[in-house]
Write a protein that holds these residues in place. Structure first.
Motif, PDB file in Angstrom:
ATOM      1  N   VAL A  59      29.106  44.861  36.862  1.00 27.27           N
ATOM      2  CA  VAL A  59      29.814  44.807  38.142  1.00 27.27           C
ATOM      3  C   VAL A  59      30.752  46.005  38.247  1.00 27.27           C
ATOM      4  O   VAL A  59      31.554  46.253  37.337  1.00 27.27           O
ATOM      5  CB  VAL A  59      30.631  43.501  38.276  1.00 27.27           C
ATOM      6  CG1 VAL A  59      31.391  43.484  39.600  1.00 27.27           C
ATOM      7  CG2 VAL A  59      29.717  42.290  38.170  1.00 27.27           C
ATOM      8  N   ASP A  60      30.647  46.741  39.344  1.00 28.44           N
ATOM      9  CA  ASP A  60      31.563  47.842  39.634  1.00 28.44           C
ATOM     10  C   ASP A  60      32.733  47.266  40.424  1.00 28.44           C
ATOM     11  O   ASP A  60      32.642  47.066  41.634  1.00 28.44           O
ATOM     12  CB  ASP A  60      30.848  48.929  40.436  1.00 28.44           C
ATOM     13  CG  ASP A  60      31.774  50.094  40.797  1.00 28.44           C
ATOM     14  OD1 ASP A  60      32.932  50.101  40.327  1.00 28.44           O
ATOM     15  OD2 ASP A  60      31.339  50.984  41.555  1.00 28.44           O
ATOM     16  N   VAL A  61      33.835  46.991  39.740  1.00 31.49           N
ATOM     17  CA  VAL A  61      34.946  46.314  40.409  1.00 31.49           C
ATOM     18  C   VAL A  61      35.654  47.219  41.411  1.00 31.49           C
ATOM     19  O   VAL A  61      36.354  46.723  42.300  1.00 31.49           O
ATOM     20  CB  VAL A  61      35.963  45.762  39.385  1.00 31.49           C
ATOM     21  CG1 VAL A  61      35.317  44.711  38.505  1.00 31.49           C
ATOM     22  CG2 VAL A  61      36.557  46.871  38.540  1.00 31.49           C
ATOM     23  N   GLN A  62      35.486  48.550  41.280  1.00 39.30           N
ATOM     24  CA  GLN A  62      36.125  49.434  42.259  1.00 39.30           C
ATOM     25  C   GLN A  62      35.540  49.230  43.646  1.00 39.30           C
ATOM     26  O   GLN A  62      36.230  49.401  44.646  1.00 39.30           O
ATOM     27  CB  GLN A  62      35.975  50.896  41.832  1.00 39.30           C
ATOM     28  CG  GLN A  62      36.832  51.262  40.634  1.00 39.30           C
ATOM     29  CD  GLN A  62      37.000  52.758  40.487  1.00 39.30           C
ATOM     30  OE1 GLN A  62      37.958  53.352  40.961  1.00 39.30           O
ATOM     31  NE2 GLN A  62      36.059  53.383  39.822  1.00 39.30           N
ATOM     32  N   GLY A  63      34.268  48.863  43.699  1.00 43.77           N
ATOM     33  CA  GLY A  63      33.643  48.623  44.991  1.00 43.77           C
ATOM     34  C   GLY A  63      33.485  47.153  45.310  1.00 43.77           C
ATOM     35  O   GLY A  63      32.785  46.797  46.261  1.00 43.77           O
ATOM     36  N   ASN A  64      34.133  46.297  44.529  1.00 48.83           N
ATOM     37  CA  ASN A  64      33.983  44.857  44.706  1.00 48.83           C
ATOM     38  C   ASN A  64      35.340  44.177  44.515  1.00 48.83           C
ATOM     39  O   ASN A  64      35.665  43.713  43.422  1.00 48.83           O
ATOM     40  CB  ASN A  64      32.961  44.319  43.695  1.00 48.83           C
ATOM     41  CG  ASN A  64      32.562  42.885  43.971  1.00 48.83           C
ATOM     42  OD1 ASN A  64      33.340  42.108  44.519  1.00 48.83           O
ATOM     43  ND2 ASN A  64      31.343  42.522  43.576  1.00 48.83           N
ATOM     44  N   PRO A  65      36.160  44.132  45.556  1.00 48.88           N
ATOM     45  CA  PRO A  65      37.503  43.542  45.434  1.00 48.88           C
ATOM     46  C   PRO A  65      37.485  42.099  44.934  1.00 48.88           C
ATOM     47  O   PRO A  65      38.383  41.680  44.202  1.00 48.88           O
ATOM     48  CB  PRO A  65      38.055  43.629  46.860  1.00 48.88           C
ATOM     49  CG  PRO A  65      37.278  44.730  47.507  1.00 48.88           C
ATOM     50  CD  PRO A  65      35.906  44.660  46.906  1.00 48.88           C
ATOM     51  N   ALA A  66      36.458  41.337  45.317  1.00 51.76           N
ATOM     52  CA  ALA A  66      36.396  39.942  44.877  1.00 51.76           C
ATOM     53  C   ALA A  66      36.211  39.861  43.365  1.00 51.76           C
ATOM     54  O   ALA A  66      36.810  39.010  42.696  1.00 51.76           O
ATOM     55  CB  ALA A  66      35.254  39.222  45.591  1.00 51.76           C
ATOM     56  N   ALA A  67      35.384  40.755  42.818  1.00 54.34           N
ATOM     57  CA  ALA A  67      35.171  40.763  41.371  1.00 54.34           C
ATOM     58  C   ALA A  67      36.445  41.176  40.644  1.00 54.34           C
ATOM     59  O   ALA A  67      36.784  40.622  39.589  1.00 54.34           O
ATOM     60  CB  ALA A  67      34.030  41.711  41.018  1.00 54.34           C
ATOM     61  N   LEU A  68      37.167  42.146  41.203  1.00 50.96           N
ATOM     62  CA  LEU A  68      38.425  42.569  40.591  1.00 50.96           C
ATOM     63  C   LEU A  68      39.446  41.434  40.624  1.00 50.96           C
ATOM     64  O   LEU A  68      40.163  41.194  39.645  1.00 50.96           O
ATOM     65  CB  LEU A  68      38.974  43.797  41.318  1.00 50.96           C
ATOM     66  CG  LEU A  68      40.284  44.368  40.775  1.00 50.96           C
ATOM     67  CD1 LEU A  68      40.147  44.751  39.303  1.00 50.96           C
ATOM     68  CD2 LEU A  68      40.723  45.579  41.598  1.00 50.96           C
ATOM     69  N   ALA A  69      39.481  40.710  41.736  1.00 49.43           N
ATOM     70  CA  ALA A  69      40.400  39.569  41.841  1.00 49.43           C
ATOM     71  C   ALA A  69      40.051  38.495  40.819  1.00 49.43           C
ATOM     72  O   ALA A  69      40.936  37.861  40.232  1.00 49.43           O
ATOM     73  CB  ALA A  69      40.355  38.997  43.258  1.00 49.43           C
ATOM     74  N   GLU A  70      38.760  38.296  40.578  1.00 49.20           N
ATOM     75  CA  GLU A  70      38.336  37.303  39.593  1.00 49.20           C
ATOM     76  C   GLU A  70      38.752  37.722  38.187  1.00 49.20           C
ATOM     77  O   GLU A  70      39.209  36.892  37.389  1.00 49.20           O
ATOM     78  CB  GLU A  70      36.820  37.121  39.663  1.00 49.20           C
ATOM     79  CG  GLU A  70      36.235  36.190  38.606  1.00 49.20           C
ATOM     80  CD  GLU A  70      36.733  34.758  38.697  1.00 49.20           C
ATOM     81  OE1 GLU A  70      36.486  33.990  37.742  1.00 49.20           O
ATOM     82  OE2 GLU A  70      37.381  34.399  39.704  1.00 49.20           O
ATOM     83  N   LEU A  71      38.616  39.007  37.878  1.00 51.59           N
ATOM     84  CA  LEU A  71      39.065  39.488  36.573  1.00 51.59           C
ATOM     85  C   LEU A  71      40.560  39.260  36.398  1.00 51.59           C
ATOM     86  O   LEU A  71      41.018  38.816  35.337  1.00 51.59           O
ATOM     87  CB  LEU A  71      38.746  40.975  36.415  1.00 51.59           C
ATOM     88  CG  LEU A  71      37.364  41.368  35.900  1.00 51.59           C
ATOM     89  CD1 LEU A  71      37.293  42.878  35.715  1.00 51.59           C
ATOM     90  CD2 LEU A  71      37.027  40.666  34.592  1.00 51.59           C
ATOM     91  N   ARG A  72      41.313  39.557  37.427  1.00 51.35           N
ATOM     92  CA  ARG A  72      42.762  39.380  37.341  1.00 51.35           C
ATOM     93  C   ARG A  72      43.123  37.907  37.199  1.00 51.35           C
ATOM     94  O   ARG A  72      44.103  37.564  36.530  1.00 51.35           O
ATOM     95  CB  ARG A  72      43.431  40.004  38.556  1.00 51.35           C
ATOM     96  CG  ARG A  72      43.394  41.537  38.494  1.00 51.35           C
ATOM     97  CD  ARG A  72      43.932  42.202  39.725  1.00 51.35           C
ATOM     98  NE  ARG A  72      44.000  43.651  39.535  1.00 51.35           N
ATOM     99  CZ  ARG A  72      44.153  44.525  40.513  1.00 51.35           C
ATOM    100  NH1 ARG A  72      44.259  44.110  41.767  1.00 51.35           N
ATOM    101  NH2 ARG A  72      44.198  45.820  40.247  1.00 51.35           N
ATOM    102  N   ARG A  73      42.344  37.036  37.814  1.00 51.26           N
ATOM    103  CA  ARG A  73      42.577  35.604  37.632  1.00 51.26           C
ATOM    104  C   ARG A  73      42.405  35.210  36.169  1.00 51.26           C
ATOM    105  O   ARG A  73      43.089  34.305  35.667  1.00 51.26           O
ATOM    106  CB  ARG A  73      41.601  34.801  38.509  1.00 51.26           C
ATOM    107  CG  ARG A  73      41.830  33.287  38.452  1.00 51.26           C
ATOM    108  CD  ARG A  73      40.751  32.538  39.207  1.00 51.26           C
ATOM    109  NE  ARG A  73      39.472  32.577  38.520  1.00 51.26           N
ATOM    110  CZ  ARG A  73      39.146  31.777  37.505  1.00 51.26           C
ATOM    111  NH1 ARG A  73      40.008  30.881  37.041  1.00 51.26           N
ATOM    112  NH2 ARG A  73      37.951  31.866  36.941  1.00 51.26           N
ATOM    113  N   LEU A  74      41.506  35.915  35.484  1.00 52.22           N
ATOM    114  CA  LEU A  74      41.261  35.643  34.072  1.00 52.22           C
ATOM    115  C   LEU A  74      42.255  36.359  33.163  1.00 52.22           C
ATOM    116  O   LEU A  74      42.133  36.295  31.944  1.00 52.22           O
ATOM    117  CB  LEU A  74      39.833  36.065  33.709  1.00 52.22           C
ATOM    118  CG  LEU A  74      38.704  35.318  34.424  1.00 52.22           C
ATOM    119  CD1 LEU A  74      37.351  35.927  34.077  1.00 52.22           C
ATOM    120  CD2 LEU A  74      38.728  33.837  34.073  1.00 52.22           C
ATOM    121  N   GLY A  75      43.215  37.062  33.774  1.00 57.47           N
ATOM    122  CA  GLY A  75      44.221  37.757  32.980  1.00 57.47           C
ATOM    123  C   GLY A  75      43.837  39.157  32.582  1.00 57.47           C
ATOM    124  O   GLY A  75      44.462  39.746  31.697  1.00 57.47           O
TER     125      GLY A  75
END
Length: 229
Positions: free
Chosen positions: A12-28
Protein backbone atom coordinates in the motif's frame (compact mmCIF):
# COMPACT_ATOMS: atom_id res chain seq x y z
CA UNK A 1 11.57 -9.72 1.81
CA UNK A 2 8.04 -10.91 2.59
CA UNK A 3 7.77 -12.52 -0.82
CA UNK A 4 11.02 -14.42 -0.22
CA UNK A 5 9.41 -15.84 2.92
CA UNK A 6 6.44 -17.07 0.89
CA UNK A 7 4.13 -14.51 2.50
CA UNK A 8 1.32 -13.06 0.40
CA UNK A 9 0.76 -9.38 1.08
CA UNK A 10 -0.88 -6.26 -0.31
CA UNK A 11 1.59 -3.37 -0.74
CA UNK A 12 0.00 0.00 0.00
CA UNK A 13 1.31 3.44 -0.98
CA UNK A 14 0.07 5.46 1.98
CA UNK A 15 1.13 8.76 0.38
CA UNK A 16 -1.62 8.30 -2.16
CA UNK A 17 -4.06 6.63 0.22
CA UNK A 18 -5.10 8.82 3.18
CA UNK A 19 -7.39 6.10 4.53
CA UNK A 20 -4.51 3.62 4.70
CA UNK A 21 -2.32 6.19 6.44
CA UNK A 22 -5.09 6.87 8.95
CA UNK A 23 -5.37 3.13 9.61
CA UNK A 24 -1.64 2.88 10.26
CA UNK A 25 -1.83 5.77 12.69
CA UNK A 26 -4.73 4.08 14.45
CA UNK A 27 -2.38 1.15 14.99
CA UNK A 28 0.22 3.48 16.48
CA UNK A 29 2.40 3.70 13.38
CA UNK A 30 3.13 7.32 12.40
CA UNK A 31 4.80 6.56 9.07
CA UNK A 32 6.16 3.83 6.83
CA UNK A 33 7.82 1.41 6.55
CA UNK A 34 5.55 -0.90 8.47
CA UNK A 35 3.92 -4.31 8.29
CA UNK A 36 0.39 -4.73 9.61
CA UNK A 37 -1.67 -7.85 10.24
CA UNK A 38 -5.15 -7.15 11.54
CA UNK A 39 -4.79 -4.87 14.56
CA UNK A 40 -1.10 -5.62 15.02
CA UNK A 41 1.72 -3.75 13.34
CA UNK A 42 5.50 -3.49 13.34
CA UNK A 43 6.94 -0.06 12.66
CA UNK A 44 10.22 0.50 10.84
CA UNK A 45 12.51 -1.87 8.95
CA UNK A 46 12.67 -4.70 11.48
CA UNK A 47 12.88 -8.17 9.87
CA UNK A 48 13.03 -10.13 13.18
CA UNK A 49 9.82 -8.48 14.39
CA UNK A 50 8.19 -8.91 10.97
CA UNK A 51 8.90 -12.63 11.22
CA UNK A 52 7.50 -12.80 14.74
CA UNK A 53 4.36 -10.95 13.63
CA UNK A 54 3.87 -13.25 10.64
CA UNK A 55 4.80 -16.48 12.41
CA UNK A 56 7.68 -17.35 10.11
CA UNK A 57 11.23 -18.40 10.92
CA UNK A 58 13.88 -15.75 10.49
CA UNK A 59 17.59 -16.40 10.84
CA UNK A 60 19.54 -13.19 10.78
CA UNK A 61 23.14 -13.11 9.67
CA UNK A 62 25.65 -12.28 12.36
CA UNK A 63 26.21 -8.59 12.99
CA UNK A 64 29.45 -6.97 11.98
CA UNK A 65 31.60 -5.96 14.99
CA UNK A 66 31.03 -2.42 16.29
CA UNK A 67 34.42 -1.20 15.04
CA UNK A 68 33.62 -2.44 11.53
CA UNK A 69 30.14 -0.90 11.65
CA UNK A 70 31.67 2.41 12.70
CA UNK A 71 34.10 2.25 9.77
CA UNK A 72 31.29 1.39 7.34
CA UNK A 73 29.18 4.27 8.64
CA UNK A 74 32.06 6.68 8.13
CA UNK A 75 32.54 5.45 4.55
CA UNK A 76 28.85 5.98 3.87
CA UNK A 77 28.88 9.47 5.37
CA UNK A 78 32.03 10.43 3.50
CA UNK A 79 30.39 9.41 0.22
CA UNK A 80 27.21 11.26 1.19
CA UNK A 81 29.20 14.40 1.93
CA UNK A 82 31.06 14.27 -1.40
CA UNK A 83 27.90 13.61 -3.39
CA UNK A 84 25.97 16.45 -1.75
CA UNK A 85 28.78 18.91 -2.40
CA UNK A 86 28.48 18.04 -6.11
CA UNK A 87 24.75 18.75 -6.34
CA UNK A 88 23.92 22.19 -7.80
CA UNK A 89 21.98 24.28 -5.31
CA UNK A 90 18.83 24.67 -7.48
CA UNK A 91 18.33 20.89 -7.33
CA UNK A 92 18.23 20.80 -3.53
CA UNK A 93 14.54 21.75 -3.51
CA UNK A 94 13.64 18.77 -5.72
CA UNK A 95 11.14 16.37 -4.13
CA UNK A 96 10.90 12.90 -5.68
CA UNK A 97 7.42 11.43 -6.03
CA UNK A 98 8.40 8.52 -3.80
CA UNK A 99 8.81 10.65 -0.66
CA UNK A 100 7.61 14.02 0.60
CA UNK A 101 11.14 15.13 1.42
CA UNK A 102 13.36 17.47 -0.56
CA UNK A 103 16.82 16.45 -1.66
CA UNK A 104 18.20 18.97 0.84
CA UNK A 105 16.22 17.44 3.70
CA UNK A 106 17.17 13.92 2.64
CA UNK A 107 20.85 14.82 2.68
CA UNK A 108 20.53 16.48 6.07
CA UNK A 109 18.60 13.47 7.35
CA UNK A 110 21.48 11.12 6.56
CA UNK A 111 23.78 13.10 8.82
CA UNK A 112 21.17 13.76 11.52
CA UNK A 113 20.21 10.10 11.87
CA UNK A 114 23.89 9.25 12.22
CA UNK A 115 24.44 11.89 14.88
CA UNK A 116 21.33 10.55 16.62
CA UNK A 117 23.25 7.36 17.36
CA UNK A 118 25.65 9.02 19.78
CA UNK A 119 22.90 11.27 21.17
CA UNK A 120 20.82 8.17 21.89
CA UNK A 121 23.75 6.29 23.39
CA UNK A 122 24.48 9.21 25.70
CA UNK A 123 20.84 9.78 26.70
CA UNK A 124 19.65 6.17 26.65
CA UNK A 125 16.67 7.09 24.47
CA UNK A 126 15.91 7.69 20.79
CA UNK A 127 12.73 9.69 20.00
CA UNK A 128 11.34 9.55 16.48
CA UNK A 129 11.18 13.36 16.35
CA UNK A 130 14.95 13.46 15.77
CA UNK A 131 14.40 11.70 12.44
CA UNK A 132 11.70 14.12 11.35
CA UNK A 133 13.77 17.30 11.60
CA UNK A 134 14.12 19.23 8.32
CA UNK A 135 17.35 20.94 7.39
CA UNK A 136 17.67 24.07 9.56
CA UNK A 137 17.59 27.55 8.07
CA UNK A 138 21.37 27.81 8.17
CA UNK A 139 21.81 24.81 5.87
CA UNK A 140 20.47 25.87 2.50
CA UNK A 141 23.19 25.09 -0.05
CA UNK A 142 25.37 22.13 -0.92
CA UNK A 143 28.45 23.62 0.73
CA UNK A 144 26.61 24.02 4.04
CA UNK A 145 25.27 20.46 3.77
CA UNK A 146 28.74 19.11 3.15
CA UNK A 147 30.19 21.13 6.01
CA UNK A 148 27.52 19.81 8.37
CA UNK A 149 28.34 16.29 7.25
CA UNK A 150 32.03 16.85 7.98
CA UNK A 151 31.17 18.05 11.50
CA UNK A 152 28.98 15.01 12.12
CA UNK A 153 31.72 12.67 10.93
CA UNK A 154 34.20 14.33 13.27
CA UNK A 155 31.85 13.98 16.24
CA UNK A 156 31.21 10.34 15.47
CA UNK A 157 34.90 9.58 15.08
CA UNK A 158 35.60 11.16 18.45
CA UNK A 159 32.83 9.17 20.12
CA UNK A 160 33.95 5.88 18.60
CA UNK A 161 37.54 6.49 19.67
CA UNK A 162 36.47 7.06 23.27
CA UNK A 163 33.58 4.58 23.48
CA UNK A 164 34.12 1.51 25.64
CA UNK A 165 33.27 -1.96 24.32
CA UNK A 166 30.67 -2.58 27.04
CA UNK A 167 28.64 0.42 25.92
CA UNK A 168 27.38 -1.55 22.93
CA UNK A 169 25.73 -4.06 25.26
CA UNK A 170 23.68 -1.34 26.95
CA UNK A 171 20.02 -0.88 26.05
CA UNK A 172 18.59 2.23 24.39
CA UNK A 173 14.86 2.99 24.57
CA UNK A 174 14.02 3.74 20.94
CA UNK A 175 10.66 4.77 19.52
CA UNK A 176 10.33 1.29 17.97
CA UNK A 177 11.37 -0.67 21.07
CA UNK A 178 14.48 -1.44 23.13
CA UNK A 179 17.73 -1.90 21.22
CA UNK A 180 21.24 -2.73 22.31
CA UNK A 181 23.94 -0.25 21.34
CA UNK A 182 25.26 -2.81 18.86
CA UNK A 183 21.82 -3.22 17.27
CA UNK A 184 21.35 0.54 17.09
CA UNK A 185 24.74 1.04 15.45
CA UNK A 186 23.95 -1.60 12.82
CA UNK A 187 20.59 0.04 12.17
CA UNK A 188 22.23 3.47 11.90
CA UNK A 189 24.75 2.18 9.36
CA UNK A 190 22.23 0.52 7.07
CA UNK A 191 19.74 3.39 7.48
CA UNK A 192 22.37 5.86 6.27
CA UNK A 193 23.40 3.44 3.52
CA UNK A 194 19.83 3.08 2.29
CA UNK A 195 19.47 6.85 1.96
CA UNK A 196 22.83 7.07 0.19
CA UNK A 197 21.47 4.61 -2.38
CA UNK A 198 18.48 6.91 -2.82
CA UNK A 199 20.68 9.99 -3.21
CA UNK A 200 22.68 8.30 -5.96
CA UNK A 201 19.45 7.32 -7.71
CA UNK A 202 18.16 10.89 -7.49
CA UNK A 203 21.44 12.30 -8.78
CA UNK A 204 21.19 10.02 -11.80
CA UNK A 205 17.56 11.03 -12.32
CA UNK A 206 18.58 14.70 -12.31
CA UNK A 207 21.52 14.15 -14.64
CA UNK A 208 24.13 14.89 -11.97
CA UNK A 209 27.42 13.04 -12.30
CA UNK A 210 28.57 11.79 -8.88
CA UNK A 211 32.18 12.57 -7.93
CA UNK A 212 32.85 8.88 -7.22
CA UNK A 213 31.05 5.54 -7.64
CA UNK A 214 28.64 4.47 -4.93
CA UNK A 215 30.60 2.58 -2.21
CA UNK A 216 28.77 -0.72 -2.57
CA UNK A 217 31.48 -2.53 -0.59
CA UNK A 218 30.41 -0.52 2.47
CA UNK A 219 26.96 -2.14 2.27
CA UNK A 220 28.16 -5.75 2.45
CA UNK A 221 26.96 -7.50 5.57
CA UNK A 222 24.39 -4.79 6.36
CA UNK A 223 20.69 -5.78 6.35
CA UNK A 224 19.56 -3.17 3.83
CA UNK A 225 16.03 -3.45 2.42
CA UNK A 226 15.72 -4.93 -1.06
CA UNK A 227 13.60 -2.03 -2.30
CA UNK A 228 15.10 1.40 -2.85
CA UNK A 229 12.10 3.31 -1.48
Amino acid sequence: MLASWGVEFDPVDVQGNPAALAELRRLGVPRVPAVAVGDRAVHGWNPPEYARLLGVTYEAEGKLPPAELAARLDQILESTERLLRAIPDPHLDFKPPERDRSLRDLGYHVFRLSLAFIDAMDLGALPESWFQEPAPAGIRDSVALGNYGALVRARLQGWFQGGAAQEYAGVVRTYYGPQSGHELLERTAWHAGQHLRQLYALAERLGIAPPAPMPVAAFRGLPLPDALW
